[in-house]
Design an enzyme around this catalytic site. Structure first.
Site, PDB file in Angstrom:
ATOM      1  N   THR A  90       0.464   0.414   0.491  1.00 25.37           N
ATOM      2  CA  THR A  90       1.681  -0.017   1.026  1.00 25.37           C
ATOM      3  C   THR A  90       1.915   0.382   2.457  1.00 25.37           C
ATOM      4  O   THR A  90       1.508   1.392   2.635  1.00 25.37           O
ATOM      5  CB  THR A  90       2.982   0.408   0.116  1.00 25.37           C
ATOM      6  N   ASP A 115       6.025   4.948   1.348  1.00 29.08           N
ATOM      7  CA  ASP A 115       7.033   5.453   0.372  1.00 29.08           C
ATOM      8  C   ASP A 115       6.395   6.252  -0.900  1.00 29.08           C
ATOM      9  O   ASP A 115       7.508   6.251  -1.607  1.00 29.08           O
ATOM     10  CB  ASP A 115       7.953   4.696   0.208  1.00 29.08           C
ATOM     11  N   GLY A 155       3.225  -6.019  -2.947  1.00 26.45           N
ATOM     12  CA  GLY A 155       3.238  -6.483  -1.512  1.00 26.45           C
ATOM     13  C   GLY A 155       1.665  -6.097  -0.793  1.00 26.45           C
ATOM     14  O   GLY A 155       1.162  -5.042  -1.267  1.00 26.45           O
ATOM     15  N   ARG A 180       3.294 -11.040  -7.943  1.00 28.85           N
ATOM     16  CA  ARG A 180       4.187 -10.256  -8.752  1.00 28.85           C
ATOM     17  C   ARG A 180       4.131 -10.975 -10.004  1.00 28.85           C
ATOM     18  O   ARG A 180       4.000 -12.309  -9.971  1.00 28.85           O
ATOM     19  CB  ARG A 180       5.462 -10.338  -8.015  1.00 28.85           C
ATOM     20  N   ARG A 182      11.615  -0.990   3.010  1.00 30.70           N
ATOM     21  CA  ARG A 182      12.125  -0.823   1.528  1.00 30.70           C
ATOM     22  C   ARG A 182      12.773   0.300   1.247  1.00 30.70           C
ATOM     23  O   ARG A 182      12.133   1.130   0.353  1.00 30.70           O
ATOM     24  CB  ARG A 182      11.067  -1.354   0.562  1.00 30.70           C
TER      25      ARG A 182
HETATM   26  P1  ADP Z   1       4.885  -2.830  -5.313  1.00 24.56           P
HETATM   27  O1  ADP Z   1       3.611  -2.525  -5.819  1.00 24.56           O
HETATM   28  O2  ADP Z   1       4.651  -3.366  -3.840  1.00 24.56           O
HETATM   29  O3  ADP Z   1       5.817  -1.846  -5.312  1.00 24.56           O
HETATM   30  P2  ADP Z   1       6.266  -4.582  -7.047  1.00 24.56           P
HETATM   31  O4  ADP Z   1       7.353  -3.561  -7.108  1.00 24.56           O
HETATM   32  O5  ADP Z   1       6.683  -6.408  -6.679  1.00 24.56           O
HETATM   33  O6  ADP Z   1       5.372  -4.332  -5.724  1.00 24.56           O
HETATM   34  O7  ADP Z   1       5.337  -4.594  -8.270  1.00 24.56           O
HETATM   35  C1  ADP Z   1       4.270  -5.279  -8.507  1.00 24.56           C
HETATM   36  C2  ADP Z   1       4.008  -5.666  -9.940  1.00 24.56           C
HETATM   37  O8  ADP Z   1       4.016  -4.573 -10.771  1.00 24.56           O
HETATM   38  C3  ADP Z   1       5.290  -6.339 -10.575  1.00 24.56           C
HETATM   39  O9  ADP Z   1       5.107  -7.899 -10.585  1.00 24.56           O
HETATM   40  C4  ADP Z   1       4.865  -6.286 -12.161  1.00 24.56           C
HETATM   41  O10 ADP Z   1       3.781  -7.124 -12.617  1.00 24.56           O
HETATM   42  C5  ADP Z   1       4.422  -4.564 -11.816  1.00 24.56           C
HETATM   43  N1  ADP Z   1       5.631  -3.889 -12.302  1.00 24.56           N
HETATM   44  C6  ADP Z   1       6.404  -3.129 -11.566  1.00 24.56           C
HETATM   45  N2  ADP Z   1       7.497  -2.748 -12.190  1.00 24.56           N
HETATM   46  C7  ADP Z   1       6.911  -2.593 -13.603  1.00 24.56           C
HETATM   47  C8  ADP Z   1       7.425  -2.281 -14.829  1.00 24.56           C
HETATM   48  N3  ADP Z   1       8.606  -1.398 -15.010  1.00 24.56           N
HETATM   49  N4  ADP Z   1       6.941  -2.221 -15.840  1.00 24.56           N
HETATM   50  C9  ADP Z   1       5.660  -3.026 -15.857  1.00 24.56           C
HETATM   51  N5  ADP Z   1       5.141  -3.759 -14.680  1.00 24.56           N
HETATM   52  C10 ADP Z   1       5.831  -3.500 -13.681  1.00 24.56           C
END
Ligand code: ADP
Length: 326
Positions: free
Chosen positions: A129, A133, A14, A75, A175
């Site tokens: 973010t 969090d 995000g 993502r 979230r």
């Molecule tokens: P944020 O960083 O805002 O929490 P997301 O949860 O959508 O956003 O994660 C962003 C990106 O980080 C994902 O689209 C993916 O590419 C990578 N990512 C998240 N979790 C994993 C994981 N368990 N293993 C590998 N890459 C991950």
């Protein structure tokens, strides 16, 4: 001392206001310390798809005041697989990138942690973010701006709520974290906040109504954190319609406007400090840590700690909101 000569930087997940200020700080600080910088577009997708370009000081001119992220964010499902990360690693090698600075939330830092372990690459995370969090840092890049955006909106809603004697549920992001809802409610002078942290503990709606909604007021505003745990603002509006039909209830969902806008002074300063500290950490041969801020000091938080622990909400703030909304 580190042997790293070239770093890659990306924003992922995000977006959050202040990410540009962080990109600027990381880039300039790296160049100042004799490192070269590669900008990676669209988060991990750019690593997998090879969307990488050399960044000079002028690439980050005139961006400190801008919301969003000039590197774009995305993502990336491929990065969640070992095959995807292998391609990412090969592209890193191709561009001579020896260390990675990842600006993002919980998910992005989880990805960085896994990648770092698999390929023994130094990865430094910056908490980017609006949700605030991440454990181990008092605040995150974008949180202050989002809070101020919420205030702006709630102040306006208050004008109309008062004119019509209404109960407004305003849904804010978060979230599964109640920081925006709770601190937004305190700062906006709202009557209550419904947050995921307490969703299994008490019936927050019943509690709010019992405490005496409208005894001395012509309108009420309740901030609700968007979350499966709370059910969101619509859920509470439905409940009020069914359980307390005497109230005239309305819902506003603030949505993505909370992610936009010019970063506040606090977010720009925070992003600048954290960005420069990321380069200090690389120069000191630190690896796999998130840069945080605690009591106004820079701290290094191991990824495992930042990601795995839930950041606690202060009870004191919940009590404060209750005390000041009588
Ligand atoms: P944020 O960083 O805002 O929490 P997301 O949860 O959508 O956003 O994660 C962003 C990106 O980080 C994902 O689209 C993916 O590419 C990578 N990512 C998240 N979790 C994993 C994981 N368990 N293993 C590998 N890459 C991950």
């Amino acid at each position: 001392m580190s042997t790293v000569k070239c770093i890659g930087i990306l924003t992922s997940g995000g977006d959050a206001p202040g990410m540009n200020a962080a990109i600027r700080a990381v880039t300039r600080s790296a160049i100042y310390n004799g490192l070269s910088v590669k900008g990676i577009y669209r988060g991990y997708r750019g690593l997998v798809m090879d969307e990488i370009e050399e960044f000079k000081s002028q690439n980050v001119s005139n961006i400190i005041q801008m919301g969003g992220t000039i590197l774009k964010t995305a993502r990336c499902k491929e990065f969640m697989t070992p095959e995807g990360r292998k391609i990412a690693y090969e592209n890193m090698q191709k561009h001579g990138i020896e260390a990675l600075v990842v600006i993002g939330g919980d998910g992005s830092l989880t990805g960085a942690r896994i990648f770092a372990q698999e390929y023994n690459i130094p990865c430094i995370g910056l908490p980017g973010t609006i949700d605030n969090d991440l454990y181990g840092t008092d605040t995150t890049i974008g949180y202050d701006t989002a809070l101020n955006t919420i205030l702006d909106a709630v102040d306006k809603i208050r004008d109309t709520a008062t004119s019509h004697d209404r109960l407004f549920f305003v849904e804010v992001m978060g979230r599964d974290a109640g920081f925006l809802a709770l601190n937004g409610a305190i700062a906006a002078g709202a009557e209550a906040a419904i947050i995921p942290e307490f969703s299994t503990e008490v019936d927050q709606l019943e509690e709010f109504i019992k405490i005496g909604f409208r005894k001395s007021k012509s309108s009420s505003i309740v901030l609700v954190a968007e979350s499966e745990l709370t059910g969101g603002a619509m859920h509470y509006a439905e409940r009020v319609k069914n359980e307390y039909p005497q109230y005239d209830v309305r819902v506003t969902i603030l949505g993505h406007l909370q992610r936009g806008g010019r970063p506040t002074a606090n977010d720009r300063i925070l992003a600048s400090r954290l960005g420069a500290a990321a380069i200090d950490a690389i120069m000191e041969d630190q690896r796999n840590v998130m840069i945080g801020i605690e009591n106004d000091d820079i701290v290094y938080v191991p990824f495992s700690k930042a990601i795995k622990n839930d950041k606690p909400i202060k009870r004191e703030l919940v009590n404060l909101l209750r005390e000041l909304s009588i």
